[in-house]
Scaffold this motif. Structure first.
Motif, short mmCIF file in Angstrom:
data_model
loop_
_atom_site.label_atom_id
_atom_site.label_comp_id
_atom_site.label_asym_id
_atom_site.label_seq_id
_atom_site.Cartn_x
_atom_site.Cartn_y
_atom_site.Cartn_z
N ALA A 97 4.72 -2.72 -8.00
CA ALA A 97 4.80 -1.72 -6.94
C ALA A 97 5.68 -2.22 -5.80
N PRO A 98 6.58 -1.38 -5.28
CA PRO A 98 7.45 -1.82 -4.19
C PRO A 98 6.69 -1.95 -2.88
N LEU A 99 7.26 -2.73 -1.96
CA LEU A 99 6.71 -2.82 -0.62
C LEU A 99 7.18 -1.60 0.16
N HIS A 100 6.26 -0.74 0.57
CA HIS A 100 6.63 0.51 1.25
C HIS A 100 6.90 0.31 2.73
N GLY A 101 6.57 -0.86 3.24
CA GLY A 101 6.78 -1.11 4.66
C GLY A 101 8.11 -1.78 4.95
N TRP A 102 8.40 -1.91 6.23
CA TRP A 102 9.57 -2.63 6.70
C TRP A 102 9.14 -3.46 7.90
N GLY A 103 9.97 -4.34 8.34
CA GLY A 103 9.58 -5.25 9.39
C GLY A 103 9.58 -4.64 10.78
N ASP A 104 8.52 -4.88 11.51
CA ASP A 104 8.50 -4.53 12.93
C ASP A 104 9.38 -5.55 13.65
N PRO A 105 10.43 -5.10 14.35
CA PRO A 105 11.39 -6.05 14.93
C PRO A 105 11.04 -6.57 16.32
N HIS A 106 9.94 -6.13 16.91
CA HIS A 106 9.72 -6.39 18.33
C HIS A 106 9.56 -7.87 18.66
N ALA A 107 8.76 -8.60 17.89
CA ALA A 107 8.57 -10.02 18.17
C ALA A 107 9.86 -10.79 17.95
N MET A 108 10.58 -10.48 16.89
CA MET A 108 11.85 -11.13 16.60
C MET A 108 12.87 -10.85 17.71
N SER A 109 12.96 -9.60 18.12
CA SER A 109 13.94 -9.22 19.15
C SER A 109 13.62 -9.87 20.48
N ALA A 110 12.32 -9.96 20.82
CA ALA A 110 11.94 -10.63 22.06
C ALA A 110 12.31 -12.11 22.01
N TYR A 111 12.17 -12.71 20.85
CA TYR A 111 12.49 -14.13 20.69
C TYR A 111 14.00 -14.38 20.82
N GLY A 113 13.84 6.64 -5.69
CA GLY A 113 14.74 6.00 -4.74
C GLY A 113 14.34 6.18 -3.29
N ARG A 114 13.16 6.70 -3.04
CA ARG A 114 12.74 6.91 -1.65
C ARG A 114 12.14 5.65 -1.02
N GLN A 115 11.89 4.62 -1.82
CA GLN A 115 11.30 3.40 -1.29
C GLN A 115 12.25 2.76 -0.25
N PRO A 116 11.69 2.22 0.83
CA PRO A 116 12.53 1.69 1.91
C PRO A 116 13.13 0.32 1.57
N VAL A 117 14.30 0.08 2.11
CA VAL A 117 14.95 -1.23 2.04
C VAL A 117 15.22 -1.67 3.48
N ASP A 118 14.69 -2.82 3.84
CA ASP A 118 14.90 -3.37 5.19
C ASP A 118 15.98 -4.43 5.09
N LEU A 119 17.20 -4.06 5.48
CA LEU A 119 18.35 -4.95 5.35
C LEU A 119 18.51 -5.79 6.61
N ASP A 121 0.85 -1.18 0.00
CA ASP A 121 0.00 0.00 0.00
C ASP A 121 0.89 1.24 0.00
N ALA A 122 0.28 2.38 -0.06
CA ALA A 122 1.04 3.62 -0.20
C ALA A 122 1.64 4.09 1.11
N GLU A 123 1.18 3.54 2.23
CA GLU A 123 1.63 4.01 3.53
C GLU A 123 2.96 3.35 3.91
N ALA A 124 3.95 4.18 4.24
CA ALA A 124 5.23 3.68 4.72
C ALA A 124 5.11 3.43 6.22
N ARG A 125 5.25 2.17 6.64
CA ARG A 125 5.04 1.86 8.05
C ARG A 125 5.73 0.54 8.40
N ALA A 126 5.90 0.33 9.70
CA ALA A 126 6.44 -0.94 10.18
C ALA A 126 5.35 -2.00 10.11
N LEU A 127 5.71 -3.17 9.61
CA LEU A 127 4.76 -4.26 9.43
C LEU A 127 5.00 -5.32 10.48
#
Length: 293
Positions: free
Chosen positions: A258-272, A192-198, A111-117
Motif C-alpha cells: 500500500a502506498p503512503l497517502h501522506g506527505w511531509g509537513d514542512p513547518h519544522a523543517m522550514s523553521a530550522y 495514479g492519484r497517490q501523492p508524491v512528495d518531491l 492509512d487511507a487518509e491523505a494528509r500532511a504528516l
C-alpha cells in the motif's frame, strides 16, 4: 557511511563547497573529487573504529532502498540493520560528537487518509526497508540516552537531483528518467492519484549541514525532508510529458504494498532552515528541462 550513493554524493559536494573535510566510507568509490575515500565494509569493526577516530560528525547513509531490500532481504538485513548499528556503536566508542541518520518517510503509518504528516505522526512501517529504518531510529535514540551528545534523524520523502540516481537502486525519479530516455512508457500504478512528495537533494544537504554547523544543538532532533506540497503521480507524469512531449505513460495494476497517502509537513523543517522549500512543481520541471535539453 554509504557516501558514494546518490544522497551521499550530493551531500559530499555541498560539504566540500562549504570548506569541510569529507571522508567517505563505502565499498564503492566516491565520484566526488576532493573527498578522502576508504573502501570498507560495515562488517569490519576494527576498520570502522579506526576510521571513526578522525571524524567529528558521522552520517549514516548506507543501505539498500525498498525495492532492492525486497529482492535481497538478507543483504538488506546485514547492511541496513546490523552494519549501520555496528557503525553507530563505533561512533560512540570513538567519541564522535554528532550523528546524522538518514531515515525515511517509510517509517510512517500507512492509512487511507491523505494528509500532511508531522514528525510526531504515528510510525508503523510496512516491509523490511521501513522497519529497518525505524529500528535504527530507536538505536540512535538509545545512543543519545547512552551519552551521544547530539543526533539528527532526518526523514526524507522522494528525493531527486543530480547524481547517481538509478532505478535499479530504487530511486523513483531515476527509474522514470531511465524509462523516458529509453523511449519506454512511464508506469503508473493504479489510478495514479497517490501523492508524491518531491524534495530536492539540495534541501536534504542543507538540513544536514545546518546541523553540522549548529551551535549547541539539542541531544535529539527529528525532521522531515519534504517538498512541502504533494503532486499526484498522474500530475508528475504530465510534467514529464510537458518537459519531453514524446514521453508516454501507461496504467498498471496497483503495487502490492500500500502506498503512503501522506506527505511531509514542512513547518519544522522550514523553521530550522529559515525558509520554505521551493515549489516542487517548478523544481522538478526545471530539473527535467535540464535533463532533456
Amino acid at each position: 557511511m554509504g557516501g558514494a550513493g546518490f544522497i551521499g554524493t550530493g551531500l559530499a559536494r555541498a560539504a566540500l563547497a562549504m570548506g569541510y573535510r569529507v571522508s567517505v566510507l563505502d565499498p564503492q568509490p566516491s565520484l566526488v573529487p576532493g573527498v578522502q575515500y576508504s573502501n570498507c565494509e560495515l562488517s569490519d569493526a576494527s576498520a570502522l573504529k579506526e576510521w571513526m577516530s578522525d571524524v567529528d560528525v558521522v552520517v549514516l547513509l548506507a543501505g539498500l532502498l525498498s525495492g532492492p531490500a525486497l529482492r535481497q532481504p538478507r543483504e538488506a538485513w546485514a547492511t541496513n540493520v546490523v552494519g549501520c548499528t555496528m557503525a553507530l556503536d563505533a561512533a560512540i566508542c570513538a567519541g564522535v560528537e554528532r550523528v546524522i541518520l538518514l531515515s525515511s518517510a517509510a517509517v510512517y503509518a500507512r492509512d487511507a487518509e491523505a494528509r500532511a504528516l508531522s514528525e510526531v505522526a504515528p510510525t508503523a512501517p510496512v516491509g523490511l526497508y521501513g522497519t529497518a529504518k525505524l529500528s535504527l531510529e530507536y538505536a540512535v535514540r538509545a545512543a543519545v540516552a547512552a551519552g551521544l551528545p547530539a543526533a539528527l534523524i532526518l526523514r526524507p520523502f522522494t528525493v531527486f537531483g543530480h547524481g547517481p540516481m538509478r532505478g535499479e537502486r530504487g530511486h523513483f525519479i531515476g527509474r522514470w528518467l531511465e524509462l523516458a530516455l529509453a523511449g519506454e512508457a512511464l508506469a503508473i500504478h493504479g489510478d495514479g492519484r497517490q501523492p508524491v512528495d518531491l524534495v530536492q537533494l539540495e534541501t536534504v544537504s542543507a538540513i544536514c549541514l545546518r546541523f553540522v554547523s549548529e551551535v549547541a544543538p539539542p541531544p535529539l532532533r527529528i525532521l522531515n525532508a519534504t517538498g512541502g506540497a504533494p503532486l499526484s503521480v498522474v500530475e508528475l507524469a504530465a510534467i514529464f510529458q510537458q518537459a519531453h512531449p514524446g514521453i508516454r505513460a501507461r496504467h498498471v495494476p496497483p503495487a502490492e504494498t500500500a502506498p503512503l497517502h501522506g506527505w511531509g509537513d514542512p513547518h519544522a523543517m522550514s523553521a530550522y532552515l529559515g525558509q520554505m522549500p521551493p515549489p516542487p512543481r517548478a523544481a522538478i520541471r526545471a530539473f527535467l528541462d535540464e535533463k532533456f535539453k
